[in-house]
Design a protein around this motif. Structure first.
Motif, PDB file in Angstrom:
ATOM      1  N   UNK B  95       0.834  -1.204   0.000  1.00 17.55           N
ATOM      2  CA  UNK B  95       0.000   0.000   0.000  1.00 17.55           C
ATOM      3  C   UNK B  95       0.873   1.260   0.000  1.00 17.55           C
ATOM      4  N   UNK B  96       1.898   1.230   0.822  1.00 18.13           N
ATOM      5  CA  UNK B  96       2.783   2.396   0.921  1.00 18.13           C
ATOM      6  C   UNK B  96       3.525   2.615  -0.394  1.00 18.13           C
ATOM      7  N   UNK B  97       4.003   1.530  -0.993  1.00 19.55           N
ATOM      8  CA  UNK B  97       4.720   1.657  -2.274  1.00 19.55           C
ATOM      9  C   UNK B  97       3.758   2.164  -3.361  1.00 19.55           C
ATOM     10  N   UNK B  98       2.534   1.643  -3.375  1.00 17.35           N
ATOM     11  CA  UNK B  98       1.564   2.062  -4.381  1.00 17.35           C
ATOM     12  C   UNK B  98       1.237   3.550  -4.234  1.00 17.35           C
ATOM     13  N   UNK B  99       1.061   3.963  -2.999  1.00 20.17           N
ATOM     14  CA  UNK B  99       0.742   5.363  -2.717  1.00 20.17           C
ATOM     15  C   UNK B  99       1.908   6.265  -3.129  1.00 20.17           C
ATOM     16  N   UNK B 100       3.109   5.793  -2.835  1.00 19.54           N
ATOM     17  CA  UNK B 100       4.303   6.560  -3.166  1.00 19.54           C
ATOM     18  C   UNK B 100       4.449   6.698  -4.680  1.00 19.54           C
ATOM     19  N   UNK B 101       4.219   5.585  -5.382  1.00 24.99           N
ATOM     20  CA  UNK B 101       4.359   5.621  -6.843  1.00 24.99           C
ATOM     21  C   UNK B 101       3.320   6.540  -7.473  1.00 24.99           C
ATOM     22  N   UNK B 102       2.106   6.498  -6.941  1.00 25.91           N
ATOM     23  CA  UNK B 102       1.067   7.377  -7.483  1.00 25.91           C
ATOM     24  C   UNK B 102       1.432   8.839  -7.219  1.00 25.91           C
ATOM     25  N   UNK B 103       1.910   9.109  -6.000  1.00 22.92           N
ATOM     26  CA  UNK B 103       2.313  10.478  -5.653  1.00 22.92           C
ATOM     27  C   UNK B 103       3.458  10.956  -6.543  1.00 22.92           C
ATOM     28  N   UNK B 104       4.410  10.059  -6.817  1.00 24.33           N
ATOM     29  CA  UNK B 104       5.548  10.404  -7.681  1.00 24.33           C
ATOM     30  C   UNK B 104       5.087  10.684  -9.103  1.00 24.33           C
ATOM     31  N   UNK B 105       4.187   9.824  -9.587  1.00 23.68           N
ATOM     32  CA  UNK B 105       3.745   9.932 -10.975  1.00 23.68           C
ATOM     33  C   UNK B 105       2.877  11.166 -11.200  1.00 23.68           C
ATOM     34  N   UNK B 106       2.001  11.456 -10.223  1.00 20.31           N
ATOM     35  CA  UNK B 106       0.977  12.463 -10.453  1.00 20.31           C
ATOM     36  C   UNK B 106       1.068  13.672  -9.521  1.00 20.31           C
ATOM     37  N   UNK B 107       1.984  13.600  -8.571  1.00 25.51           N
ATOM     38  CA  UNK B 107       2.058  14.676  -7.584  1.00 25.51           C
ATOM     39  C   UNK B 107       2.832  15.873  -8.098  1.00 25.51           C
ATOM     40  N   UNK B 108       3.338  16.642  -7.177  1.00 25.10           N
ATOM     41  CA  UNK B 108       4.146  17.815  -7.521  1.00 25.10           C
ATOM     42  C   UNK B 108       5.310  17.367  -8.400  1.00 25.10           C
ATOM     43  N   UNK B 109       5.636  18.175  -9.398  1.00 22.29           N
ATOM     44  CA  UNK B 109       6.629  17.801 -10.402  1.00 22.29           C
ATOM     45  C   UNK B 109       7.996  17.532  -9.773  1.00 22.29           C
ATOM     46  N   UNK B 110       8.295  18.181  -8.665  1.00 22.96           N
ATOM     47  CA  UNK B 110       9.629  18.056  -8.079  1.00 22.96           C
ATOM     48  C   UNK B 110       9.888  16.662  -7.511  1.00 22.96           C
TER      49      UNK B 110
END
Lengths: 164, 164
Positions: B95-110
């Motif tokens: 769950x944590x990895x999935x959340x992290x990957x989604x945040x990386x892919x779609x979150x703030x560009x930085x």
């Protein structure tokens, strides 16, 4: 005795925190789940989730604001608006499945009365697993944090070594 | 015009809702993430997360109550207590990895300054994918909800057919 601090987290600097700000809120993810189930109208969300109208309106606006849902005219009646998942919203499907599987595995013994299955086989999906780039299954012990600059090769080799 | 209702959700009957009640709260999952990073003492969590002590105490208690963390004596100084992930807690890693990957892919560009990688290859993990029992990658369109009784074979075939 000083406590060891193997890894200091910067919440502001963490994509998990950013993702949680958007989808950590209970209703928001339940709305997304409902959208995966092809619910599209305000009234459908309201009836399915049993959520107060003002809270639903607020959460839908937030999801639109964050680019997870978009408001589009209803193809059947263009005076009405429907909510449709964007690509960013569809990108939440692994998260929803992972959350569901964890809830099923560790939650209340009864589980839900509905199960999501693969249409072709009629069987539940495989458990979500963390895998390496080459497909190997990874445990927590197989992972480590590195500085992003090391990965991107933006730092000279010497400096990157120094960060390890 | 009546809105179509292809699928009615029972929030009370849904493992996602149950899971979100435990880990949907922002701090709770950030504490779990910190525990994955081998933080164990109250003071370590407090320093790493910059969270108010009373909120941290409350969230740690809740995580212990839900069987995600357990309080154990510190092996180095048994007068102190450390928080350790249970198997249920360790089960949150996808769950944590999935959340992290989604945040990386779609979150703030930085993105964050740290990246979690596979120790052996030094590369980030493969994207989390929903897969069938036989390993086929599944899209949302490949999934359907069935009644749990159908899956468990608890209903006679005739009754199960009627539920489809």
């Amino acid at each position: 005795m000083t406590a060891p601090r193997p890894f200091k987290i910067q919440p502001i600097d963490c994509s998990i925190a950013a993702a949680l700000d958007v989808v950590g809120e209970r209703w928001s993810l339940l709305i997304v789940r409902a959208a995966f189930n092809k619910l599209r109208h305000f009234e459908e969300f309201q009836a399915a989730l049993g959520i107060a109208r003002n809270i639903l309106a607020d959460r839908l606006s937030r999801l639109v604001e964050h680019g997870i849902l978009e408001r589009v005219p209803d193809p059947i009646d263009r005076r009405r608006v429907v909510y449709s998942l964007t690509d960013k919203g569809k990108g939440l499907s692994p998260l929803i499945i992972t959350l569901m599987q964890w809830g099923d595995r560790w939650g209340a013994a009864t589980g839900g009365s509905k199960v999501l299955v693969d249409k072709r086989s009629g069987l539940p999906m495989a458990p979500m697993r963390v895998r390496a780039d080459d497909g190997r299954e990874l445990a927590l012990e197989d992972l480590e944090w590195i500085d992003r600059a090391e990965l991107d090769g933006e730092q000279p080799a010497g400096a990157a070594q120094g960060l390890r």
